[in-house]
Design a protein around this motif. Sequence first.
Motif, PDB file in Angstrom:
ATOM      1  N   THR A  98      -1.015  -9.329  -3.534  1.00 48.27           N
ATOM      2  CA  THR A  98      -1.429  -9.664  -2.169  1.00 48.27           C
ATOM      3  C   THR A  98      -1.186  -8.144  -1.223  1.00 48.27           C
ATOM      4  OG1 THR A  98      -0.378 -11.877  -2.084  1.00 48.27           O
ATOM      5  CG2 THR A  98      -0.782 -11.003   0.045  1.00 48.27           C
ATOM      6  N   ALA A  99      -0.322  -7.296  -1.416  1.00 40.95           N
ATOM      7  CA  ALA A  99      -0.280  -6.394  -0.989  1.00 40.95           C
ATOM      8  C   ALA A  99      -1.495  -5.300  -1.391  1.00 40.95           C
ATOM      9  CB  ALA A  99       1.137  -5.535  -1.235  1.00 40.95           C
ATOM     10  N   LEU A 100      -1.660  -5.262  -2.398  1.00 41.74           N
ATOM     11  CA  LEU A 100      -2.946  -4.499  -3.039  1.00 41.74           C
ATOM     12  C   LEU A 100      -4.236  -4.934  -2.226  1.00 41.74           C
ATOM     13  CD1 LEU A 100      -2.072  -4.423  -6.768  1.00 41.74           C
ATOM     14  CD2 LEU A 100      -2.125  -2.421  -5.143  1.00 41.74           C
ATOM     15  N   PHE A 101      -4.497  -6.265  -2.030  1.00 44.01           N
ATOM     16  CA  PHE A 101      -5.582  -6.903  -1.766  1.00 44.01           C
ATOM     17  C   PHE A 101      -5.646  -6.634  -0.317  1.00 44.01           C
ATOM     18  CE2 PHE A 101      -7.402 -10.588   0.471  1.00 44.01           C
ATOM     19  CZ  PHE A 101      -8.682 -10.489   0.112  1.00 44.01           C
ATOM     20  N   LEU A 102      -4.803  -6.599   0.740  1.00 37.73           N
ATOM     21  CA  LEU A 102      -4.548  -6.446   2.114  1.00 37.73           C
ATOM     22  C   LEU A 102      -4.904  -4.708   2.288  1.00 37.73           C
ATOM     23  CD1 LEU A 102      -1.901  -8.485   3.294  1.00 37.73           C
ATOM     24  CD2 LEU A 102      -4.258  -9.015   3.577  1.00 37.73           C
ATOM     25  N   LYS A 103      -4.364  -4.029   1.405  1.00 37.74           N
ATOM     26  CA  LYS A 103      -4.363  -2.577   1.523  1.00 37.74           C
ATOM     27  C   LYS A 103      -6.070  -2.327   1.286  1.00 37.74           C
ATOM     28  CE  LYS A 103      -2.947   1.833  -0.652  1.00 37.74           C
ATOM     29  NZ  LYS A 103      -2.289   2.291  -1.522  1.00 37.74           N
TER      30      LYS A 103
END
Length: 115
Positions: A98-103
């Motif tokens: 999720t963090a990779l996606f939002l980044k």
Amino acid sequence: MQKSHFGIDFGTTNTAVVQILVDEHGTKTRYCSIDDRPFSSLVAINKNDGTVIFGRKVKDKRQQLARDHYIFSSFKSRLGKDDDIEVAGQKYAPRDITALFLKGIKETLKINMGL
């Protein structure tokens, strides 16, 4: 003075981002996207070198990427679970994906919309 706020509708299939601008003249809403479509909620990580691709690029090239990438879909529904997956020697929990996606969204909007 203008204030800027963002809202994210983080969906299992697609994710939409809006910017709300507030100034002395009122409120204006701006849909933040590339080519007026929401971001596909997909992340692909290369099995060999860990390179990350997200969104529409993954959706459009999913079959090609499947050979040498691990493709994460519906990762929103895995949040809060101990569902780690190892790719290219690194473990990824659902929150990491999720963090990779939002980044990826943040970087894309900075580059393409000047945000």
